[in-house]
Design a protein around this motif. Structure first.
Motif, PDB file in Angstrom:
ATOM      1  N   ARG A 164       0.814  -1.217   0.000  1.00  0.00           N
ATOM      2  CA  ARG A 164       0.000   0.000   0.000  1.00  0.00           C
ATOM      3  C   ARG A 164       0.850   1.271   0.000  1.00  0.00           C
ATOM      4  NH1 ARG A 164      -3.092   1.908   5.114  1.00  0.00           N
ATOM      5  NH2 ARG A 164      -1.203   3.104   5.237  1.00  0.00           N
ATOM      6  N   ASN A 165       1.891   1.285   0.826  1.00  0.00           N
ATOM      7  CA  ASN A 165       2.754   2.469   0.883  1.00  0.00           C
ATOM      8  C   ASN A 165       3.461   2.704  -0.450  1.00  0.00           C
ATOM      9  OD1 ASN A 165       2.087   3.041   3.559  1.00  0.00           O
ATOM     10  ND2 ASN A 165       3.744   1.773   4.352  1.00  0.00           N
ATOM     11  N   GLY A 166       3.883   1.621  -1.090  1.00  0.00           N
ATOM     12  CA  GLY A 166       4.516   1.740  -2.395  1.00  0.00           C
ATOM     13  C   GLY A 166       3.560   2.278  -3.439  1.00  0.00           C
ATOM     14  N   VAL A 167       2.303   1.827  -3.393  1.00  0.00           N
ATOM     15  CA  VAL A 167       1.294   2.313  -4.337  1.00  0.00           C
ATOM     16  C   VAL A 167       1.001   3.790  -4.077  1.00  0.00           C
ATOM     17  CG1 VAL A 167      -1.123   2.070  -5.067  1.00  0.00           C
ATOM     18  CG2 VAL A 167       0.302   0.040  -4.782  1.00  0.00           C
ATOM     19  N   ASP A 168       0.932   4.183  -2.817  1.00  0.00           N
ATOM     20  CA  ASP A 168       0.725   5.602  -2.483  1.00  0.00           C
ATOM     21  C   ASP A 168       1.856   6.451  -3.075  1.00  0.00           C
ATOM     22  OD1 ASP A 168      -1.496   4.857  -1.033  1.00  0.00           O
ATOM     23  OD2 ASP A 168      -0.714   5.482   0.911  1.00  0.00           O
ATOM     24  N   LEU A 169       3.092   6.000  -2.889  1.00  0.00           N
ATOM     25  CA  LEU A 169       4.241   6.735  -3.399  1.00  0.00           C
ATOM     26  C   LEU A 169       4.225   6.772  -4.930  1.00  0.00           C
ATOM     27  CD1 LEU A 169       6.848   8.253  -2.868  1.00  0.00           C
ATOM     28  CD2 LEU A 169       8.009   6.036  -2.684  1.00  0.00           C
ATOM     29  N   LEU A 170       3.897   5.651  -5.541  1.00  0.00           N
ATOM     30  CA  LEU A 170       3.808   5.604  -7.001  1.00  0.00           C
ATOM     31  C   LEU A 170       2.782   6.612  -7.507  1.00  0.00           C
ATOM     32  CD1 LEU A 170       4.348   4.438  -9.805  1.00  0.00           C
ATOM     33  CD2 LEU A 170       2.763   2.575  -9.236  1.00  0.00           C
ATOM     34  N   MET A 171       1.635   6.696  -6.851  1.00  0.00           N
ATOM     35  CA  MET A 171       0.608   7.639  -7.278  1.00  0.00           C
ATOM     36  C   MET A 171       1.122   9.073  -7.161  1.00  0.00           C
ATOM     37  SD  MET A 171      -2.391   7.743  -8.620  1.00  0.00           S
ATOM     38  CE  MET A 171      -3.794   6.744  -8.185  1.00  0.00           C
ATOM     39  N   LYS A 172       1.901   9.360  -6.122  1.00  0.00           N
ATOM     40  CA  LYS A 172       2.488  10.700  -5.988  1.00  0.00           C
ATOM     41  C   LYS A 172       3.402  10.995  -7.173  1.00  0.00           C
ATOM     42  CE  LYS A 172       2.387  10.750  -0.960  1.00  0.00           C
ATOM     43  NZ  LYS A 172       3.188  10.799   0.269  1.00  0.00           N
ATOM     44  N   TYR A 173       4.217  10.031  -7.535  1.00  0.00           N
ATOM     45  CA  TYR A 173       5.111  10.218  -8.674  1.00  0.00           C
ATOM     46  C   TYR A 173       4.327  10.390  -9.977  1.00  0.00           C
ATOM     47  CZ  TYR A 173       9.582   9.403  -6.359  1.00  0.00           C
ATOM     48  OH  TYR A 173      10.702   9.521  -5.569  1.00  0.00           O
ATOM     49  N   ILE A 174       3.240   9.658 -10.125  1.00  0.00           N
ATOM     50  CA  ILE A 174       2.414   9.787 -11.331  1.00  0.00           C
ATOM     51  C   ILE A 174       1.867  11.207 -11.427  1.00  0.00           C
ATOM     52  CG2 ILE A 174       0.245   9.060 -12.403  1.00  0.00           C
ATOM     53  CD1 ILE A 174       0.881   6.204 -11.271  1.00  0.00           C
ATOM     54  N   TYR A 175       1.294  11.722 -10.342  1.00  0.00           N
ATOM     55  CA  TYR A 175       0.747  13.075 -10.359  1.00  0.00           C
ATOM     56  C   TYR A 175       1.852  14.113 -10.580  1.00  0.00           C
ATOM     57  CZ  TYR A 175      -3.865  11.442  -9.018  1.00  0.00           C
ATOM     58  OH  TYR A 175      -5.086  10.829  -9.004  1.00  0.00           O
ATOM     59  N   LYS A 176       3.008  13.894  -9.980  1.00  0.00           N
ATOM     60  CA  LYS A 176       4.125  14.804 -10.186  1.00  0.00           C
ATOM     61  C   LYS A 176       4.550  14.779 -11.655  1.00  0.00           C
ATOM     62  CE  LYS A 176       6.539  17.431  -7.460  1.00  0.00           C
ATOM     63  NZ  LYS A 176       6.097  18.767  -7.192  1.00  0.00           N
ATOM     64  N   GLY A 177       4.504  13.612 -12.276  1.00  0.00           N
ATOM     65  CA  GLY A 177       4.840  13.496 -13.687  1.00  0.00           C
ATOM     66  C   GLY A 177       3.864  14.240 -14.580  1.00  0.00           C
ATOM     67  N   PHE A 178       2.600  14.275 -14.190  1.00  0.00           N
ATOM     68  CA  PHE A 178       1.600  15.033 -14.955  1.00  0.00           C
ATOM     69  C   PHE A 178       1.899  16.538 -14.900  1.00  0.00           C
ATOM     70  CE2 PHE A 178      -1.647  11.480 -14.203  1.00  0.00           C
ATOM     71  CZ  PHE A 178      -1.493  10.968 -15.479  1.00  0.00           C
ATOM     72  N   GLU A 179       2.510  16.993 -13.804  1.00  0.00           N
ATOM     73  CA  GLU A 179       2.839  18.411 -13.666  1.00  0.00           C
ATOM     74  C   GLU A 179       3.921  18.862 -14.638  1.00  0.00           C
ATOM     75  OE1 GLU A 179       3.936  19.420  -9.674  1.00  0.00           O
ATOM     76  OE2 GLU A 179       2.076  18.637  -8.827  1.00  0.00           O
ATOM     77  N   LYS A 180       4.843  17.965 -14.953  1.00  0.00           N
ATOM     78  CA  LYS A 180       5.974  18.295 -15.830  1.00  0.00           C
ATOM     79  C   LYS A 180       6.097  17.228 -16.911  1.00  0.00           C
ATOM     80  CE  LYS A 180       8.599  20.563 -12.188  1.00  0.00           C
ATOM     81  NZ  LYS A 180       9.851  20.576 -11.434  1.00  0.00           N
ATOM     82  N   PRO A 181       5.168  17.209 -17.847  1.00  0.00           N
ATOM     83  CA  PRO A 181       5.200  16.143 -18.857  1.00  0.00           C
ATOM     84  C   PRO A 181       6.380  16.286 -19.820  1.00  0.00           C
ATOM     85  CG  PRO A 181       3.494  17.746 -19.364  1.00  0.00           C
ATOM     86  CD  PRO A 181       4.067  18.132 -18.031  1.00  0.00           C
TER      87      PRO A 181
END
Length: 109
Positions: free
Chosen positions: A57-74
């Motif tokens: 679960r913690n890994g998935v939470d972190l992955l989702m943060k990285y995904i959203y951060k990636g959307f900020e700077k495509p």
């Protein structure tokens, strides 16, 4: 470079484990984000679900943060790939779970 599924998965787990969760150094955070984006975009569509399912679960939470951060700077084609990752994470957590709320409520990496 990360053409073999095993290599990409190892790089993925290494990037997740070495994430600067509580670092104050913005340059370190940006470097980790860049590394994670390279790793995520190295996966074939058919390999993403396996990678997501390999996390807790913690890994998935972190992955989702990285995904959203990636959307900020495509970067070129990154949004399309990140959408695929996002879809698999949402399936993993059934979107009704608290993962999305936790990610949105916390400070992004």
């Amino acid at each position: 470079p990360l053409r073999c599924t095993g290599d990409a998965l190892r790089a993925f787990h290494t990037a997740i484990r070495s994430s600067p969760l509580n670092a104050k150094n913005q340059a370190m955070k940006e470097q980790a984000q860049g590394t994670m984006l390279k790793v995520l975009t190295s996966f074939k569509s058919s390999e993403i679900e396996q990678a997501v399912n390999s996390l807790d679960r913690n890994g998935v939470d972190l992955l989702m943060k990285y995904i959203y951060k990636g959307f900020e700077k495509p970067t070129e084609n990154s949004s399309a790939i990140l959408l695929q990752w996002h879809e698999k994470v949402c399936v993993w957590c059934s979107l009704g779970s608290a993962t999305l709320r936790r990610v949105l409520a916390s400070a992004l990496v």
